[in-house]
Scaffold this active site. Structure first.
Site, mmCIF file in Angstrom:
data_model
loop_
_atom_site.group_PDB
_atom_site.id
_atom_site.type_symbol
_atom_site.label_atom_id
_atom_site.label_comp_id
_atom_site.label_asym_id
_atom_site.label_seq_id
_atom_site.Cartn_x
_atom_site.Cartn_y
_atom_site.Cartn_z
ATOM 1 N N LEU A 1 34.322 22.070 28.130
ATOM 2 C CA LEU A 1 34.797 20.951 28.942
ATOM 3 C C LEU A 1 36.117 20.410 28.371
ATOM 4 C CD1 LEU A 1 34.182 18.798 31.193
ATOM 5 C CD2 LEU A 1 32.961 17.488 29.453
ATOM 6 N N THR A 2 36.110 20.085 27.079
ATOM 7 C CA THR A 2 37.270 19.441 26.439
ATOM 8 C C THR A 2 38.517 20.326 26.471
ATOM 9 O OG1 THR A 2 35.805 18.234 24.997
ATOM 10 C CG2 THR A 2 38.061 18.471 24.225
ATOM 11 N N GLU A 3 39.660 19.675 26.634
ATOM 12 C CA GLU A 3 40.956 20.372 26.644
ATOM 13 C C GLU A 3 41.928 19.597 25.755
ATOM 14 O OE1 GLU A 3 42.269 20.778 30.684
ATOM 15 O OE2 GLU A 3 40.549 22.040 31.215
ATOM 16 N N PRO A 4 43.090 20.205 25.453
ATOM 17 C CA PRO A 4 44.060 19.482 24.605
ATOM 18 C C PRO A 4 44.406 18.101 25.164
ATOM 19 C CG PRO A 4 44.718 21.778 24.824
ATOM 20 C CD PRO A 4 43.515 21.599 25.708
ATOM 21 N N ILE B 1 35.727 24.112 20.947
ATOM 22 C CA ILE B 1 34.515 24.612 21.607
ATOM 23 C C ILE B 1 33.537 25.177 20.563
ATOM 24 C CG2 ILE B 1 33.609 26.173 23.362
ATOM 25 C CD1 ILE B 1 35.432 23.761 24.368
ATOM 26 N N GLN C 1 26.523 4.856 -1.808
ATOM 27 C CA GLN C 1 26.573 3.643 -2.633
ATOM 28 C C GLN C 1 25.454 3.636 -3.680
ATOM 29 O OE1 GLN C 1 29.198 1.923 -2.105
ATOM 30 N NE2 GLN C 1 28.861 0.289 -3.569
ATOM 31 N N HIS D 1 24.114 6.177 -4.993
ATOM 32 C CA HIS D 1 24.449 7.173 -6.010
ATOM 33 C C HIS D 1 25.577 6.710 -6.941
ATOM 34 C CE1 HIS D 1 22.031 9.995 -3.665
ATOM 35 N NE2 HIS D 1 22.224 10.926 -4.578
ATOM 36 N N GLY D 2 26.263 5.649 -6.583
ATOM 37 C CA GLY D 2 27.391 5.206 -7.410
ATOM 38 C C GLY D 2 28.457 6.289 -7.481
ATOM 39 N N GLU E 1 30.489 14.874 21.993
ATOM 40 C CA GLU E 1 29.631 14.562 23.155
ATOM 41 C C GLU E 1 29.775 13.096 23.565
ATOM 42 O OE1 GLU E 1 25.833 16.432 23.458
ATOM 43 O OE2 GLU E 1 26.453 18.098 22.184
HETATM 44 N N1 COS Z 1 25.474 11.758 36.172
HETATM 45 C C1 COS Z 1 25.918 12.190 37.375
HETATM 46 N N2 COS Z 1 27.120 11.828 37.897
HETATM 47 C C2 COS Z 1 27.898 11.042 37.156
HETATM 48 C C3 COS Z 1 27.502 10.559 35.885
HETATM 49 C C4 COS Z 1 26.234 10.948 35.405
HETATM 50 N N3 COS Z 1 25.776 10.540 34.207
HETATM 51 N N4 COS Z 1 28.478 9.792 35.370
HETATM 52 C C5 COS Z 1 29.454 9.759 36.299
HETATM 53 N N5 COS Z 1 29.104 10.510 37.371
HETATM 54 C C6 COS Z 1 29.863 10.702 38.608
HETATM 55 C C7 COS Z 1 30.225 9.363 39.212
HETATM 56 O O1 COS Z 1 29.202 8.897 40.055
HETATM 57 C C8 COS Z 1 31.486 9.683 39.976
HETATM 58 O O2 COS Z 1 31.124 10.250 41.231
HETATM 59 P P1 COS Z 1 32.121 10.223 42.514
HETATM 60 O O3 COS Z 1 33.145 11.267 42.268
HETATM 61 O O4 COS Z 1 31.210 10.580 43.642
HETATM 62 O O5 COS Z 1 32.666 8.837 42.592
HETATM 63 C C9 COS Z 1 32.136 10.759 39.123
HETATM 64 O O6 COS Z 1 31.113 11.323 38.303
HETATM 65 C C10 COS Z 1 33.208 10.232 38.229
HETATM 66 O O7 COS Z 1 32.628 9.193 37.470
HETATM 67 P P2 COS Z 1 33.468 8.014 36.867
HETATM 68 O O8 COS Z 1 34.303 7.408 37.948
HETATM 69 O O9 COS Z 1 32.548 7.150 36.089
HETATM 70 O O10 COS Z 1 34.428 8.867 35.904
HETATM 71 P P3 COS Z 1 35.453 8.395 34.856
HETATM 72 O O11 COS Z 1 36.477 9.453 34.815
HETATM 73 O O12 COS Z 1 35.863 6.977 35.040
HETATM 74 O O13 COS Z 1 34.629 8.369 33.448
HETATM 75 C C11 COS Z 1 33.256 9.117 31.704
HETATM 76 C C12 COS Z 1 33.538 9.108 33.176
HETATM 77 C C13 COS Z 1 34.263 8.428 30.826
HETATM 78 C C14 COS Z 1 31.889 8.508 31.478
HETATM 79 C C15 COS Z 1 33.218 10.632 31.381
HETATM 80 O O14 COS Z 1 34.528 11.162 31.539
HETATM 81 C C16 COS Z 1 32.722 10.937 29.998
HETATM 82 O O15 COS Z 1 31.512 10.988 29.765
HETATM 83 N N6 COS Z 1 33.647 11.230 29.081
HETATM 84 C C17 COS Z 1 33.291 11.697 27.782
HETATM 85 C C18 COS Z 1 33.255 13.176 27.857
HETATM 86 C C19 COS Z 1 32.549 13.733 26.714
HETATM 87 O O16 COS Z 1 31.442 13.339 26.353
HETATM 88 N N7 COS Z 1 33.181 14.712 26.109
HETATM 89 C C20 COS Z 1 32.611 15.354 25.003
HETATM 90 C C21 COS Z 1 32.999 16.750 25.049
HETATM 91 S S1 COS Z 1 31.798 17.789 25.557
HETATM 92 S S2 COS Z 1 30.933 18.201 23.847
#
Ligand code: COS
Length: 384
Positions: free
Chosen positions: A124-127, A156, A337, A339-340, A364
């Site tokens: 999922l994550t990107e630069p 990843i 702490q 363990h000093g 996550e």
């Molecule tokens: N389950 C299902 N759908 C979800 C959800 C959940 N837990 N959380 C959000 N959604 C849906 C929302 O309902 C929204 O739907 P619509 O497109 O129909 O409106 C959509 O996803 C976007 O949600 P939202 O507007 O809340 O998105 P944002 O971009 O504002 O933020 C966060 C979402 C910040 C919560 C999300 O990007 C996040 O969890 N970021 C962290 C990512 C992460 O954990 N990365 C770790 C790397 S993976 S190891």
């Protein structure tokens, strides 16, 4: 789904034994070599650890979330690198497939994931897209019976070990937000995919993270998860909700181990002619950690039970992830702490664990993202 209680108890006992007899003694080797020995990975396969969360009909153990949390807690009483080998297959790498895959996709991957023949990773994550996951830029453009992938995924976990990648990519570059994102099940040996060398990290030696680079990688259209475009972000969020419970039990397991190290040291180390555990200020450090550990374990099992009853858990999973990972940081700090000066020396394990647990508050979803998820869910209940 859940394993019957009698079999589960036996399984948990063998995991506890495996952790004590095989994993803990191998911790220094993992630290030295920055890798988990293959014979230990093979023993993990034999114990069924790769298949904890995969339904029995596909060859897994089909544990409930509560049972998974209990097993992960046990495994994380040893250095976190061991859990990391199975972690992505048990958690975020496979659960999108379990939740939304087509029958054909499940048959294609789940049996091999369950035995540990192949490992999965979650991309999922990107630069430029970390906390703001919905801004990801990797694209998957349809071309006949294929999608062509371009982009870079970052940090990843297990990409270097993976035989299957769950990749989130934009199938509709015209749509900027979440709804333009789809998920794919990708074979990393596909031409055009490069897995970069392992990242150098602060801690958690033996865990492997790296970039995954897609350059005109052509993957079959049948790799689209669930056969539906536009569902990738929602699936990723559901996978992360569940993953945050898994990670909470990672935090409680390692916290318990760290507290044990602190307690043993407090009982053995003498100053002013008496074990330091007799001193009330050291007792306060122990007591605060014990109370936080109890709270962390209780809330994780409570939320896991709710997940098993199919109740809504996004807010609770975020509460657990935030509290348990922050508590792990405090518990590790107190153990150092206690363990000093010795706590700062690599000869003692708390120095290593202190660095290892720092990651828990970051991946996550950072603590700040958990706060945002919690507050947004609270506000929803009062919105008119
Ligand atoms: N389950 C299902 N759908 C979800 C959800 C959940 N837990 N959380 C959000 N959604 C849906 C929302 O309902 C929204 O739907 P619509 O497109 O129909 O409106 C959509 O996803 C976007 O949600 P939202 O507007 O809340 O998105 P944002 O971009 O504002 O933020 C966060 C979402 C910040 C919560 C999300 O990007 C996040 O969890 N970021 C962290 C990512 C992460 O954990 N990365 C770790 C790397 S993976 S190891």
């Amino acid at each position: 789904m859940a394993l019957d209680n009698e079999t589960f108890v036996l399984m948990k006992d063998s995991v506890t034994r495996f952790v004590r007899e095989r994993l803990v003694p191998a911790e220094d080797l993992v630290e030295e070599t920055d890798d988990v020995p293959e014979e230990i990975i093979q023993e993990m396969r034999e114990l069924g650890l790769f298949g904890l969360s995969i339904p029995e009909e596909y060859g897994g153990l089909g544990l409930s979330m509560t049972q998974e949390c209990e097993i992960i807690h046990e495994i994380c009483k040893a250095a976190l690198a061991f859990r990391s080998v199975i972690g992505t297959t048990v958690g975020i790498g496979s659960q999108g497939l379990v939740m939304t895959g087509t029958e054909e996709q499940k048959q294609q991957y789940l049996p091999r994931l369950a035995t540990g023949e192949i490992i999965s990773s979650f991309c999922l994550t990107e630069p430029d897209a970390g906390s703001d996951a919905a801004s990801l830029r990797t694209v998957a453009i349809k071309d006949g019976d294929f999608y062509v992938l371009n982009g870079t995924k970052r940090y990843i976990t297990n990409a270097l070990r993976a035989g299957m990648l769950t990749v989130m990519a934009r199938t509709d570059p015209g749509k900027k937000g979440a709804s333009g994102i789809s998920a794919f099940l990708v074979d990393p040996s596909t031409p055009g995919i490069t897995i970069a060398k392992a990242d150098e990290k602060m801690g958690q030696r033996g865990t492997k993270t790296s970039d995954v680079i897609f350059e005109d990688a052509r993957i079959p259209a049948s790799a689209l998860l669930g056969g539906q475009e536009g569902q990738g972000f929602y699936t990723a969020m559901k996978v992360l909700d569940r993953g945050r419970l898994h990670l909470s039990s990672v935090s409680t397991g390692i916290s318990e181990r760290i507290l044990e190290e602190g307690l043993n040291y407090a009982a053995e180390r003498k100053q002013f002619g008496t074990p330091i555990g007799e001193f009330q200020l050291v007792q306060a450090l122990l007591a605060d950690s014990q109370a936080e550990l109890y709270a962390a374990k209780s809330m994780t099992l409570d939320a896991a039970a709710k997940y098993d009853r199919e109740e809504e858990i996004p807010m609770l999973a975020a509460c657990c992830k935030m509290f348990t990972t922050e508590a792990a940081g405090r518990i590790a700090d107190r153990a150092v702490q206690i363990h000093g000066g010795a706590g700062y020396m690599s000869e003692y394990k708390v120095e290593r664990f202190y660095r290892d647990v720092r990651l828990l508050r970051l991946y996550e979803g950072t603590t700040q993202i958990q706060q945002l998820v919690i507050a947004r869910n609270m506000l929803k209940t009062v919105a008119n």
